[in-house]
Design a protein around this motif. Structure first.
Motif, PDB file in Angstrom:
ATOM      1  N   GLY A  73       0.776  -1.238   0.000  1.00  0.00           N
ATOM      2  CA  GLY A  73       0.000   0.000   0.000  1.00  0.00           C
ATOM      3  C   GLY A  73       0.802   1.280   0.000  1.00  0.00           C
ATOM      4  N   ILE A  74       2.090   1.211  -0.341  1.00  0.00           N
ATOM      5  CA  ILE A  74       2.934   2.406  -0.331  1.00  0.00           C
ATOM      6  C   ILE A  74       3.028   3.029  -1.721  1.00  0.00           C
ATOM      7  CG2 ILE A  74       5.318   3.204   0.054  1.00  0.00           C
ATOM      8  CD1 ILE A  74       5.386   1.184   2.392  1.00  0.00           C
ATOM      9  N   VAL A  75       2.967   2.196  -2.738  1.00  0.00           N
ATOM     10  CA  VAL A  75       3.033   2.648  -4.128  1.00  0.00           C
ATOM     11  C   VAL A  75       1.762   2.193  -4.833  1.00  0.00           C
ATOM     12  CG1 VAL A  75       4.256   2.280  -6.329  1.00  0.00           C
ATOM     13  CG2 VAL A  75       5.558   2.669  -4.243  1.00  0.00           C
ATOM     14  N   THR A  76       1.340   2.989  -5.792  1.00  0.00           N
ATOM     15  CA  THR A  76       0.185   2.636  -6.619  1.00  0.00           C
ATOM     16  C   THR A  76       0.529   2.934  -8.067  1.00  0.00           C
ATOM     17  OG1 THR A  76      -2.202   2.895  -6.835  1.00  0.00           O
ATOM     18  CG2 THR A  76      -0.947   4.892  -6.380  1.00  0.00           C
ATOM     19  N   THR A  77      -0.285   2.419  -8.967  1.00  0.00           N
ATOM     20  CA  THR A  77      -0.115   2.702 -10.382  1.00  0.00           C
ATOM     21  C   THR A  77      -1.216   3.662 -10.797  1.00  0.00           C
ATOM     22  OG1 THR A  77       0.690   0.451 -10.676  1.00  0.00           O
ATOM     23  CG2 THR A  77       0.127   1.667 -12.662  1.00  0.00           C
ATOM     24  N   GLY A  78      -0.792   4.794 -11.365  1.00  0.00           N
ATOM     25  CA  GLY A  78      -1.753   5.801 -11.800  1.00  0.00           C
ATOM     26  C   GLY A  78      -1.683   6.007 -13.299  1.00  0.00           C
ATOM     27  N   GLU A  79      -2.344   7.035 -13.775  1.00  0.00           N
ATOM     28  CA  GLU A  79      -2.366   7.350 -15.205  1.00  0.00           C
ATOM     29  C   GLU A  79      -0.977   7.664 -15.752  1.00  0.00           C
ATOM     30  OE1 GLU A  79      -5.107  10.392 -16.315  1.00  0.00           O
ATOM     31  OE2 GLU A  79      -6.759   9.448 -15.229  1.00  0.00           O
ATOM     32  N   ASN A  80      -0.115   8.237 -14.915  1.00  0.00           N
ATOM     33  CA  ASN A  80       1.208   8.669 -15.366  1.00  0.00           C
ATOM     34  C   ASN A  80       2.333   7.747 -14.905  1.00  0.00           C
ATOM     35  OD1 ASN A  80       0.206  11.042 -16.658  1.00  0.00           O
ATOM     36  ND2 ASN A  80      -0.095  11.910 -14.635  1.00  0.00           N
ATOM     37  N   GLY A  81       1.994   6.548 -14.490  1.00  0.00           N
ATOM     38  CA  GLY A  81       3.015   5.598 -14.058  1.00  0.00           C
ATOM     39  C   GLY A  81       2.880   5.272 -12.585  1.00  0.00           C
ATOM     40  N   TYR A  82       3.992   4.948 -11.983  1.00  0.00           N
ATOM     41  CA  TYR A  82       4.016   4.602 -10.561  1.00  0.00           C
ATOM     42  C   TYR A  82       4.045   5.880  -9.748  1.00  0.00           C
ATOM     43  CZ  TYR A  82       5.103  -0.028 -12.237  1.00  0.00           C
ATOM     44  OH  TYR A  82       5.036  -1.231 -12.871  1.00  0.00           O
ATOM     45  N   GLU A  83       3.361   5.832  -8.592  1.00  0.00           N
ATOM     46  CA  GLU A  83       3.347   6.990  -7.708  1.00  0.00           C
ATOM     47  C   GLU A  83       3.126   6.529  -6.279  1.00  0.00           C
ATOM     48  OE1 GLU A  83      -0.119   9.551  -8.434  1.00  0.00           O
ATOM     49  OE2 GLU A  83      -0.938   7.887  -9.594  1.00  0.00           O
ATOM     50  N   LEU A  84       3.443   7.407  -5.345  1.00  0.00           N
ATOM     51  CA  LEU A  84       3.198   7.087  -3.942  1.00  0.00           C
ATOM     52  C   LEU A  84       1.696   7.125  -3.688  1.00  0.00           C
ATOM     53  CD1 LEU A  84       5.973   9.132  -2.080  1.00  0.00           C
ATOM     54  CD2 LEU A  84       5.955   6.685  -2.639  1.00  0.00           C
ATOM     55  N   SER A  85       1.227   6.170  -2.928  1.00  0.00           N
ATOM     56  CA  SER A  85      -0.173   6.170  -2.497  1.00  0.00           C
ATOM     57  C   SER A  85      -0.327   7.211  -1.389  1.00  0.00           C
ATOM     58  CB  SER A  85      -0.544   4.789  -1.958  1.00  0.00           C
ATOM     59  OG  SER A  85       0.203   4.540  -0.768  1.00  0.00           O
ATOM     60  N   GLU A  86      -1.514   7.354  -0.891  1.00  0.00           N
ATOM     61  CA  GLU A  86      -1.715   8.272   0.238  1.00  0.00           C
ATOM     62  C   GLU A  86      -0.835   7.860   1.413  1.00  0.00           C
ATOM     63  OE1 GLU A  86      -5.265   9.661   3.240  1.00  0.00           O
ATOM     64  OE2 GLU A  86      -5.813   9.104   1.194  1.00  0.00           O
ATOM     65  N   GLN A  87      -0.784   6.556   1.697  1.00  0.00           N
ATOM     66  CA  GLN A  87       0.084   6.071   2.787  1.00  0.00           C
ATOM     67  C   GLN A  87       1.549   6.306   2.457  1.00  0.00           C
ATOM     68  OE1 GLN A  87      -1.295   1.976   3.329  1.00  0.00           O
ATOM     69  NE2 GLN A  87      -1.910   2.581   5.401  1.00  0.00           N
ATOM     70  N   GLY A  88       1.921   6.155   1.196  1.00  0.00           N
ATOM     71  CA  GLY A  88       3.302   6.402   0.782  1.00  0.00           C
ATOM     72  C   GLY A  88       3.695   7.854   0.964  1.00  0.00           C
ATOM     73  N   ARG A  89       2.785   8.765   0.638  1.00  0.00           N
ATOM     74  CA  ARG A  89       3.059  10.199   0.838  1.00  0.00           C
ATOM     75  C   ARG A  89       3.175  10.523   2.322  1.00  0.00           C
ATOM     76  NH1 ARG A  89      -0.660  10.222  -3.297  1.00  0.00           N
ATOM     77  NH2 ARG A  89      -2.365  10.867  -1.921  1.00  0.00           N
ATOM     78  N   GLU A  90       2.335   9.876   3.126  1.00  0.00           N
ATOM     79  CA  GLU A  90       2.409  10.074   4.575  1.00  0.00           C
ATOM     80  C   GLU A  90       3.747   9.559   5.112  1.00  0.00           C
ATOM     81  OE1 GLU A  90       0.067   8.732   8.624  1.00  0.00           O
ATOM     82  OE2 GLU A  90      -0.981   8.590   6.702  1.00  0.00           O
ATOM     83  N   LEU A  91       4.167   8.403   4.629  1.00  0.00           N
ATOM     84  CA  LEU A  91       5.469   7.854   5.027  1.00  0.00           C
ATOM     85  C   LEU A  91       6.587   8.815   4.673  1.00  0.00           C
ATOM     86  CD1 LEU A  91       7.436   5.579   5.916  1.00  0.00           C
ATOM     87  CD2 LEU A  91       7.208   4.654   3.591  1.00  0.00           C
ATOM     88  N   PHE A  92       6.521   9.411   3.480  1.00  0.00           N
ATOM     89  CA  PHE A  92       7.584  10.316   3.053  1.00  0.00           C
ATOM     90  C   PHE A  92       7.681  11.547   3.941  1.00  0.00           C
ATOM     91  CE2 PHE A  92       9.662  13.573   0.520  1.00  0.00           C
ATOM     92  CZ  PHE A  92      10.858  12.908   0.271  1.00  0.00           C
ATOM     93  N   VAL A  93       6.573  11.978   4.510  1.00  0.00           N
ATOM     94  CA  VAL A  93       6.603  13.116   5.452  1.00  0.00           C
ATOM     95  C   VAL A  93       7.574  12.804   6.598  1.00  0.00           C
ATOM     96  CG1 VAL A  93       5.222  14.359   7.177  1.00  0.00           C
ATOM     97  CG2 VAL A  93       4.319  13.982   4.873  1.00  0.00           C
ATOM     98  N   TYR A  94       7.628  11.548   7.008  1.00  0.00           N
ATOM     99  CA  TYR A  94       8.527  11.142   8.097  1.00  0.00           C
ATOM    100  C   TYR A  94       9.952  10.895   7.596  1.00  0.00           C
ATOM    101  CZ  TYR A  94       4.292  10.675  10.811  1.00  0.00           C
ATOM    102  OH  TYR A  94       3.113  10.937  11.446  1.00  0.00           O
ATOM    103  N   LEU A  95      10.086  10.498   6.343  1.00  0.00           N
ATOM    104  CA  LEU A  95      11.416  10.227   5.790  1.00  0.00           C
ATOM    105  C   LEU A  95      12.146  11.496   5.357  1.00  0.00           C
ATOM    106  CD1 LEU A  95      10.670   7.129   3.525  1.00  0.00           C
ATOM    107  CD2 LEU A  95      11.794   7.145   5.767  1.00  0.00           C
ATOM    108  N   GLU A  96      11.403  12.472   4.876  1.00  0.00           N
ATOM    109  CA  GLU A  96      12.019  13.683   4.330  1.00  0.00           C
ATOM    110  C   GLU A  96      12.995  14.368   5.283  1.00  0.00           C
ATOM    111  OE1 GLU A  96      10.703  17.330   1.473  1.00  0.00           O
ATOM    112  OE2 GLU A  96       9.289  16.702   3.014  1.00  0.00           O
ATOM    113  N   PRO A  97      12.668  14.521   6.577  1.00  0.00           N
ATOM    114  CA  PRO A  97      13.638  15.155   7.480  1.00  0.00           C
ATOM    115  C   PRO A  97      14.966  14.394   7.576  1.00  0.00           C
ATOM    116  CG  PRO A  97      11.469  15.115   8.492  1.00  0.00           C
ATOM    117  CD  PRO A  97      11.387  14.279   7.242  1.00  0.00           C
ATOM    118  N   LEU A  98      14.957  13.106   7.286  1.00  0.00           N
ATOM    119  CA  LEU A  98      16.206  12.342   7.299  1.00  0.00           C
ATOM    120  C   LEU A  98      17.154  12.821   6.204  1.00  0.00           C
ATOM    121  CD1 LEU A  98      14.934   8.716   7.974  1.00  0.00           C
ATOM    122  CD2 LEU A  98      16.139  10.237   9.554  1.00  0.00           C
ATOM    123  N   GLY A  99      16.591  13.317   5.100  1.00  0.00           N
ATOM    124  CA  GLY A  99      17.433  13.858   4.030  1.00  0.00           C
ATOM    125  C   GLY A  99      18.238  15.053   4.519  1.00  0.00           C
ATOM    126  N   ALA A 100      17.581  15.981   5.208  1.00  0.00           N
ATOM    127  CA  ALA A 100      18.270  17.156   5.758  1.00  0.00           C
ATOM    128  C   ALA A 100      19.263  16.733   6.836  1.00  0.00           C
ATOM    129  CB  ALA A 100      17.256  18.148   6.316  1.00  0.00           C
TER     130      ALA A 100
END
Length: 114
Positions: A73-100
Protein backbone atom coordinates in the motif's frame (compact mmCIF):
# COMPACT_ATOMS: atom_id res chain seq x y z
CA UNK A 1 13.19 -18.31 -4.03
CA UNK A 2 12.21 -14.65 -3.62
CA UNK A 3 11.69 -12.96 -0.29
CA UNK A 4 8.14 -12.92 0.97
CA UNK A 5 6.29 -9.67 1.37
CA UNK A 6 6.49 -8.76 5.07
CA UNK A 7 3.27 -8.90 7.04
CA UNK A 8 2.43 -7.64 10.52
CA UNK A 9 2.29 -10.47 13.04
CA UNK A 10 4.56 -12.72 10.97
CA UNK A 11 8.31 -13.13 11.59
CA UNK A 12 10.47 -10.75 9.54
CA UNK A 13 14.18 -10.01 9.35
CA UNK A 14 15.24 -8.91 12.81
CA UNK A 15 11.99 -9.79 14.56
CA UNK A 16 10.19 -12.96 15.42
CA UNK A 17 7.14 -11.01 16.63
CA UNK A 18 6.40 -9.17 13.39
CA UNK A 19 5.63 -5.88 15.12
CA UNK A 20 4.58 -3.20 12.64
CA UNK A 21 7.77 -1.13 12.97
CA UNK A 22 9.91 -4.21 12.31
CA UNK A 23 7.78 -5.14 9.31
CA UNK A 24 8.27 -1.62 7.94
CA UNK A 25 12.04 -1.77 8.57
CA UNK A 26 12.19 -5.11 6.77
CA UNK A 27 10.30 -3.74 3.77
CA UNK A 28 12.20 -0.44 3.54
CA UNK A 29 15.52 -2.16 4.22
CA UNK A 30 15.28 -4.16 1.04
CA UNK A 31 17.53 -3.20 -1.84
CA UNK A 32 16.23 -0.07 -3.58
CA UNK A 33 12.97 0.18 -1.58
CA UNK A 34 13.87 3.52 0.03
CA UNK A 35 15.36 4.79 -3.23
CA UNK A 36 12.09 4.08 -5.01
CA UNK A 37 10.03 5.83 -2.33
CA UNK A 38 12.44 8.79 -2.35
CA UNK A 39 12.32 9.13 -6.14
CA UNK A 40 8.55 8.81 -6.33
CA UNK A 41 8.18 11.60 -3.76
CA UNK A 42 8.70 14.10 -6.58
CA UNK A 43 5.75 12.72 -8.54
CA UNK A 44 4.66 9.86 -10.79
CA UNK A 45 7.23 8.13 -12.97
CA UNK A 46 7.20 5.48 -15.64
CA UNK A 47 9.12 2.27 -15.08
CA UNK A 48 11.97 3.46 -17.35
CA UNK A 49 12.29 6.91 -15.79
CA UNK A 50 12.23 5.39 -12.30
CA UNK A 51 14.91 2.89 -13.34
CA UNK A 52 17.05 5.72 -14.68
CA UNK A 53 16.55 7.84 -11.55
CA UNK A 54 17.51 4.88 -9.37
CA UNK A 55 20.96 4.68 -10.97
CA UNK A 56 19.85 2.01 -13.43
CA UNK A 57 18.64 -0.54 -10.89
CA UNK A 58 18.09 -3.85 -12.66
CA UNK A 59 14.59 -4.32 -14.11
CA UNK A 60 14.14 -7.49 -12.05
CA UNK A 61 14.90 -5.79 -8.73
CA UNK A 62 12.83 -2.73 -9.61
CA UNK A 63 9.87 -4.88 -10.63
CA UNK A 64 10.12 -6.94 -7.43
CA UNK A 65 10.33 -3.86 -5.18
CA UNK A 66 7.45 -2.15 -6.95
CA UNK A 67 5.34 -5.27 -6.52
CA UNK A 68 6.16 -5.41 -2.80
CA UNK A 69 5.56 -1.69 -2.27
CA UNK A 70 2.26 -1.87 -4.17
CA UNK A 71 1.08 -4.88 -2.19
CA UNK A 72 1.95 -3.10 1.06
CA UNK A 73 0.00 0.00 0.00
CA UNK A 74 2.93 2.41 -0.33
CA UNK A 75 3.03 2.65 -4.13
CA UNK A 76 0.18 2.64 -6.62
CA UNK A 77 -0.12 2.70 -10.38
CA UNK A 78 -1.75 5.80 -11.80
CA UNK A 79 -2.37 7.35 -15.20
CA UNK A 80 1.21 8.67 -15.37
CA UNK A 81 3.01 5.60 -14.06
CA UNK A 82 4.02 4.60 -10.56
CA UNK A 83 3.35 6.99 -7.71
CA UNK A 84 3.20 7.09 -3.94
CA UNK A 85 -0.17 6.17 -2.50
CA UNK A 86 -1.72 8.27 0.24
CA UNK A 87 0.08 6.07 2.79
CA UNK A 88 3.30 6.40 0.78
CA UNK A 89 3.06 10.20 0.84
CA UNK A 90 2.41 10.07 4.57
CA UNK A 91 5.47 7.85 5.03
CA UNK A 92 7.58 10.32 3.05
CA UNK A 93 6.60 13.12 5.45
CA UNK A 94 8.53 11.14 8.10
CA UNK A 95 11.42 10.23 5.79
CA UNK A 96 12.02 13.68 4.33
CA UNK A 97 13.64 15.15 7.48
CA UNK A 98 16.21 12.34 7.30
CA UNK A 99 17.43 13.86 4.03
CA UNK A 100 18.27 17.16 5.76
CA UNK A 101 19.71 15.37 8.78
CA UNK A 102 21.91 13.21 6.54
CA UNK A 103 23.52 16.34 5.06
CA UNK A 104 24.52 17.55 8.53
CA UNK A 105 25.64 14.09 9.56
CA UNK A 106 27.66 13.58 6.39
CA UNK A 107 29.45 16.89 6.86
CA UNK A 108 30.25 16.10 10.50
CA UNK A 109 31.32 12.53 9.69
CA UNK A 110 33.89 13.71 7.14
CA UNK A 111 35.57 16.18 9.52
CA UNK A 112 38.98 15.26 10.85
CA UNK A 113 38.88 13.98 14.45
CA UNK A 114 40.24 16.49 16.94
Amino acid sequence: MSAQIPKTGKPVRGSKSGKPIMVLFDLLGRRWALGIVWNLSSGPQTFRSLQSNCDSVSPTVLNTRLKELRECGIVTTGENGYELSEQGRELFVYLEPLGAWSQTWSHAATKEPQ
